[in-house]
Each structure stands twice: as C-alpha cells, then as structure tokens.
Design a protein around this motif. Sequence first.
Motif, mmCIF file in Angstrom:
data_model
loop_
_atom_site.group_PDB
_atom_site.id
_atom_site.type_symbol
_atom_site.label_atom_id
_atom_site.label_comp_id
_atom_site.label_asym_id
_atom_site.label_seq_id
_atom_site.Cartn_x
_atom_site.Cartn_y
_atom_site.Cartn_z
ATOM 1 N N GLU A 83 0.822 -1.208 0.000
ATOM 2 C CA GLU A 83 0.000 0.000 0.000
ATOM 3 C C GLU A 83 0.854 1.255 0.000
ATOM 4 N N ARG A 84 2.004 1.200 0.661
ATOM 5 C CA ARG A 84 2.927 2.343 0.696
ATOM 6 C C ARG A 84 3.869 2.372 -0.491
ATOM 7 N N GLU A 85 3.708 1.442 -1.405
ATOM 8 C CA GLU A 85 4.503 1.333 -2.623
ATOM 9 C C GLU A 85 5.980 1.110 -2.345
ATOM 10 N N LEU A 86 6.275 0.341 -1.289
ATOM 11 C CA LEU A 86 7.644 -0.043 -0.982
ATOM 12 C C LEU A 86 7.946 -1.456 -1.459
ATOM 13 N N ALA A 87 6.895 -2.246 -1.662
ATOM 14 C CA ALA A 87 7.046 -3.614 -2.168
ATOM 15 C C ALA A 87 5.980 -3.864 -3.216
ATOM 16 N N MET A 88 6.268 -4.816 -4.090
ATOM 17 C CA MET A 88 5.273 -5.175 -5.098
ATOM 18 C C MET A 88 5.149 -6.687 -5.147
ATOM 19 N N SER A 89 3.972 -7.135 -5.510
ATOM 20 C CA SER A 89 3.719 -8.566 -5.555
ATOM 21 C C SER A 89 3.329 -8.977 -6.962
ATOM 22 N N GLU A 90 3.653 -10.218 -7.290
ATOM 23 C CA GLU A 90 3.279 -10.807 -8.571
ATOM 24 C C GLU A 90 2.717 -12.186 -8.300
ATOM 25 N N LYS A 91 1.598 -12.464 -8.878
ATOM 26 C CA LYS A 91 0.942 -13.762 -8.711
ATOM 27 C C LYS A 91 1.570 -14.742 -9.700
ATOM 28 N N VAL A 92 2.265 -15.750 -9.186
ATOM 29 C CA VAL A 92 2.919 -16.743 -10.035
ATOM 30 C C VAL A 92 1.889 -17.756 -10.528
ATOM 31 N N ASN A 93 1.100 -18.277 -9.618
ATOM 32 C CA ASN A 93 0.013 -19.188 -9.954
ATOM 33 C C ASN A 93 -1.045 -19.069 -8.863
ATOM 34 N N ASN A 94 -1.971 -20.011 -8.791
ATOM 35 C CA ASN A 94 -3.046 -19.915 -7.811
ATOM 36 C C ASN A 94 -2.562 -20.040 -6.375
ATOM 37 N N LYS A 95 -1.414 -20.659 -6.160
ATOM 38 C CA LYS A 95 -0.938 -20.920 -4.805
ATOM 39 C C LYS A 95 0.187 -19.996 -4.355
ATOM 40 N N HIS A 96 0.920 -19.402 -5.272
ATOM 41 C CA HIS A 96 2.131 -18.675 -4.890
ATOM 42 C C HIS A 96 2.094 -17.225 -5.380
ATOM 43 N N THR A 97 2.568 -16.348 -4.501
ATOM 44 C CA THR A 97 2.746 -14.939 -4.814
ATOM 45 C C THR A 97 4.180 -14.564 -4.457
ATOM 46 N N THR A 98 4.867 -13.879 -5.351
ATOM 47 C CA THR A 98 6.233 -13.454 -5.070
ATOM 48 C C THR A 98 6.234 -11.978 -4.697
ATOM 49 N N TRP A 99 7.175 -11.621 -3.834
ATOM 50 C CA TRP A 99 7.306 -10.248 -3.350
ATOM 51 C C TRP A 99 8.715 -9.757 -3.634
ATOM 52 N N ARG A 100 8.821 -8.480 -3.988
ATOM 53 C CA ARG A 100 10.124 -7.837 -4.141
ATOM 54 C C ARG A 100 9.946 -6.351 -3.870
ATOM 55 N N ARG A 101 11.060 -5.666 -3.606
ATOM 56 C CA ARG A 101 10.949 -4.231 -3.354
ATOM 57 C C ARG A 101 10.810 -3.479 -4.669
ATOM 58 N N THR A 102 10.252 -2.291 -4.598
ATOM 59 C CA THR A 102 10.003 -1.536 -5.823
ATOM 60 C C THR A 102 11.226 -0.768 -6.272
ATOM 61 N N HIS A 103 12.050 -0.319 -5.345
ATOM 62 C CA HIS A 103 13.193 0.504 -5.707
ATOM 63 C C HIS A 103 14.439 -0.359 -5.835
ATOM 64 N N CYS A 104 15.113 -0.250 -6.940
ATOM 65 C CA CYS A 104 16.366 -0.956 -7.155
ATOM 66 C C CYS A 104 17.501 0.052 -7.088
ATOM 67 N N PHE A 105 18.535 -0.319 -6.376
ATOM 68 C CA PHE A 105 19.682 0.570 -6.242
ATOM 69 C C PHE A 105 20.629 0.355 -7.419
#
Length: 113
Positions: A83-105
């Motif tokens: 919600e604070r736009e510090l992390a983003m999620s991607e739905k891989v399939n029905n069971k798994h969601t991956t998370w990563r930060r939005t800002h890359c250094f």
Amino acid sequence: MSEEVSYKLHIQGGMLRSVKTETTVKRVDTFKPDNEWFDATFIELLLLIDETPRTVQQLIKHSPNLRLKTHTQINSVLKMLKERELAMSEKVNNKHTTWRRTHCFSKHAGGFY
C-alpha cells in the motif's frame, strides 16, 4: 508536583494500533497512527526483501524469528508495504505470490552492490 503517567496500549493481531496516555491531572492524550506502525520484529523481513522476487516461504526460510510468526501476520506487513509502494507482488500461480521491493539501487563500478 510530579505527575504519574500511565500508558494503555491497544494491540490487535500483534500490531500496535494506538497508545492512550493518562496522568494524575486527568489530562488524556490519545495518539492513534493510521496503520503506520508495525512490530519491530518484522525489521528482519524488511532486510530480506530485495529486487529478487521471492515467495513468503523463501523469505522466512533462514530466519528462526520470522518462522515463529503466523502467515497472516507476515502477509499483513507485506500488504502494508505494498500500500505504501515499498514492495510489489506478482501472482505466479493460484498458490504462490512473489514479493520484491520496488526501488532498485544502481550498480556501482566499485562493486559495492
């Protein structure tokens, strides 16, 4: 004249929701953050999130402290970061969601990152 101060914490789902301060003078101050705070035990989770997409299980795999937390507690922190736009999620399939930060250094020539 000294005042006696008492604090009443309102914790819901392991997260601090509000702090009520009372004194002997009967002055009452209430400070309620709007879902801006979370437990300090999740700081390690913040350090584990990087630019590589990982599932929750992969994030907490090597952390004994985070493995003691429930799945819903960890997901609530990750959703708050989204919600604070510090992390983003991607739905891989029905069971798994991956998370990563939005800002890359940026990568430096000296090899610091």
